[in-house]
Scaffold this motif. Structure first.
Motif, PDB file in Angstrom:
ATOM      1  N   ARG A 102       0.838  -1.216   0.000  1.00  0.00           N
ATOM      2  CA  ARG A 102       0.000   0.000   0.000  1.00  0.00           C
ATOM      3  C   ARG A 102       0.864   1.254   0.000  1.00  0.00           C
ATOM      4  NH1 ARG A 102      -5.584  -0.871   3.307  1.00  0.00           N
ATOM      5  NH2 ARG A 102      -5.796  -3.061   2.827  1.00  0.00           N
ATOM      6  N   MET A 105       2.144   1.982  -3.338  1.00  0.00           N
ATOM      7  CA  MET A 105       1.100   2.456  -4.252  1.00  0.00           C
ATOM      8  C   MET A 105       0.549   3.817  -3.829  1.00  0.00           C
ATOM      9  SD  MET A 105       0.829   0.067  -6.534  1.00  0.00           S
ATOM     10  CE  MET A 105      -0.756   0.272  -7.336  1.00  0.00           C
ATOM     11  N   ALA A 156       0.480  -4.922  -9.857  1.00  0.00           N
ATOM     12  CA  ALA A 156       0.240  -3.840  -8.891  1.00  0.00           C
ATOM     13  C   ALA A 156      -1.192  -3.311  -9.005  1.00  0.00           C
ATOM     14  CB  ALA A 156       1.244  -2.711  -9.101  1.00  0.00           C
ATOM     15  N   GLY A 157      -1.683  -3.175 -10.237  1.00  0.00           N
ATOM     16  CA  GLY A 157      -3.030  -2.666 -10.441  1.00  0.00           C
ATOM     17  C   GLY A 157      -4.101  -3.687 -10.110  1.00  0.00           C
ATOM     18  N   ILE A 158      -3.851  -4.943 -10.460  1.00  0.00           N
ATOM     19  CA  ILE A 158      -4.819  -6.004 -10.167  1.00  0.00           C
ATOM     20  C   ILE A 158      -5.023  -6.126  -8.657  1.00  0.00           C
ATOM     21  CG2 ILE A 158      -5.124  -8.533 -10.214  1.00  0.00           C
ATOM     22  CD1 ILE A 158      -5.750  -7.289 -12.931  1.00  0.00           C
ATOM     23  N   GLN A 159      -3.916  -6.048  -7.876  1.00  0.00           N
ATOM     24  CA  GLN A 159      -4.069  -6.142  -6.416  1.00  0.00           C
ATOM     25  C   GLN A 159      -4.835  -4.931  -5.879  1.00  0.00           C
ATOM     26  OE1 GLN A 159      -2.735  -4.420  -3.637  1.00  0.00           O
ATOM     27  NE2 GLN A 159      -1.659  -2.923  -4.893  1.00  0.00           N
ATOM     28  N   SER A 160      -4.581  -3.755  -6.471  1.00  0.00           N
ATOM     29  CA  SER A 160      -5.262  -2.549  -6.001  1.00  0.00           C
ATOM     30  C   SER A 160      -6.769  -2.639  -6.288  1.00  0.00           C
ATOM     31  CB  SER A 160      -4.648  -1.329  -6.693  1.00  0.00           C
ATOM     32  OG  SER A 160      -5.230  -0.158  -6.216  1.00  0.00           O
ATOM     33  N   MET A 161      -7.106  -3.133  -7.486  1.00  0.00           N
ATOM     34  CA  MET A 161      -8.518  -3.289  -7.853  1.00  0.00           C
ATOM     35  C   MET A 161      -9.187  -4.294  -6.912  1.00  0.00           C
ATOM     36  SD  MET A 161      -9.932  -4.049 -11.683  1.00  0.00           S
ATOM     37  CE  MET A 161     -11.691  -4.063 -12.095  1.00  0.00           C
ATOM     38  N   GLN A 163      -8.276  -5.082  -3.839  1.00  0.00           N
ATOM     39  CA  GLN A 163      -8.403  -4.485  -2.495  1.00  0.00           C
ATOM     40  C   GLN A 163      -9.592  -3.541  -2.448  1.00  0.00           C
ATOM     41  OE1 GLN A 163      -6.987  -1.032  -1.386  1.00  0.00           O
ATOM     42  NE2 GLN A 163      -7.874  -1.444   0.621  1.00  0.00           N
ATOM     43  N   THR A 164      -9.735  -2.732  -3.511  1.00  0.00           N
ATOM     44  CA  THR A 164     -10.811  -1.736  -3.554  1.00  0.00           C
ATOM     45  C   THR A 164     -12.188  -2.391  -3.606  1.00  0.00           C
ATOM     46  OG1 THR A 164      -9.332  -0.250  -4.733  1.00  0.00           O
ATOM     47  CG2 THR A 164     -11.685   0.252  -4.833  1.00  0.00           C
TER      48      THR A 164
END
Lengths: 223, 223
Positions: A102, A105, A156-161, A163-164
């Protein structure tokens, strides 16, 4: 307990506290006093290990990949899949890894150099891809450095999506989907057909790493 | 200026101010007083348009995709490439889009529902993929909803990596690399061979959209 062991344990406690405070307050808002209170150590102990808030943040950023190991495999592409799946599993289960990702990011931590984890992960994947290339596992046009950046950035983006949208509950499915979209552009079809990449792969590799670290550390390739 | 035009302009000024304050201070630390000072409007004007800080943030999040349009093409996969490249171009050139994307990626804004942009973008890409599927442009096993999520999630990470490493200077190259890795798993080879996706594609599409919005709005498909 030897003096050195105690120092390592104190450093670890401070990092865990820093990770928690950065996670709750954001990097910009967090203060050293809050980290001190959370860690329950003296100011002297903290400054012995870390010079500044920036230094603490870099320590947290290091945590997501500095101890990174994956078991040796005959097929190097399997090592890449294992690395990605293991990292996803640790994101779901390890608060320190989660806080570190986190922080990496946090696009608002403008004065903190967050490029470390991106560059180090890209370097790990690039080396594994070069191994795969040497064994003839890759399609002929692949440039490992560029493909490594695509893997790291898209993860990095897939994990952020994830998490969101689901607080990481759907992470494994999303990571599987990503790999199924990227691998056909990278590896030979016969190699892809041999890969294990179901949703439970991360947990399986994690247990294997724990076992090897105890009984046969030489079978682990340091990333 | 008509009353309605003035209201639209005021709303826009407030959103721009909110975007700037969220960007500089982070969502958690930002206050309505700061946004008021930045916008230079009265408290009454602000509360006429937005009920709370949360409401302001959702307004900023909306900005990255609510006005999203892309020119109609015979090849639907080209529309997807154009959508991705145009979004990358706007990220590089439009402060409001940039602030909106950073807010969506702010994993520390725990009490803000940041899923909107992910879900809306995924919906736009899914619809375009369904159009491509109906025209026989896709490989036979593709499920548009899952492929759309992979596109949106991986783009989010690629932009974050680019911002971290080069402040978006290398964004177009990274987005091209991402598309070159994803498209072979999604579209027929003959379709891929026909696609325009060089680094300048975003700027070209942007100019085309500006021209069409002035002279022939009906040629623009609203996303």
């Amino acid at each position: 307990m030897a003096k050195q062991d105690r120092a390592i344990r104190t450093r670890r406690m401070i990092l865990l506290a820093a990770a928690k405070v950065f996670e709750e307050r954001g990097y910009q808002a967090a203060t050293i006093s809050e980290i001190l209170a959370e860690a329950g150590v003296t100011k002297g102990a903290l400054y012995f290990h870390f010079k500044s808030k920036d230094d603490l943040a870099l320590g947290v950023l290091d945590e997501q990949d500095s101890h990174f190991v994956v078991p040796d495999r005959a097929c190097k592409m399997q090592e890449i899949v294992d690395a990605v799946m293991l990292h996803a599993y640790r994101l779901q289960t390890n608060p320190m890894v989660r806080a570190s990702v986190r922080l990496a990011m946090d696009q608002k931590a403008a004065d903190l150099d967050r490029s470390g984890p991106f560059l180090r992960w890209s370097n790990v994947i690039q080396q594994l891809l070069e191994g795969a290339q040497a064994r003839g596992e890759l399609l002929s046009h692949i440039t490992p450095a560029r493909t490594a950046d695509v893997f790291v950035g898209s993860f990095a983006g897939i994990q952020s999506m994830s998490q969101t949208i689901s607080d990481y509950e759907d992470l494994m499915g999303r990571v599987s989907d990503l790999l199924r979209h990227l691998l056909p552009s990278v590896a030979q079809p016969s190699v892809i057909a041999s890969l294990h990449m179901s949703g439970s792969r991360g947990a399986v590799v994690h247990e294997e790493v724990e076992r090897l670290q105890e009984h046969d550390p030489s079978a682990l390739a340091v990333g």
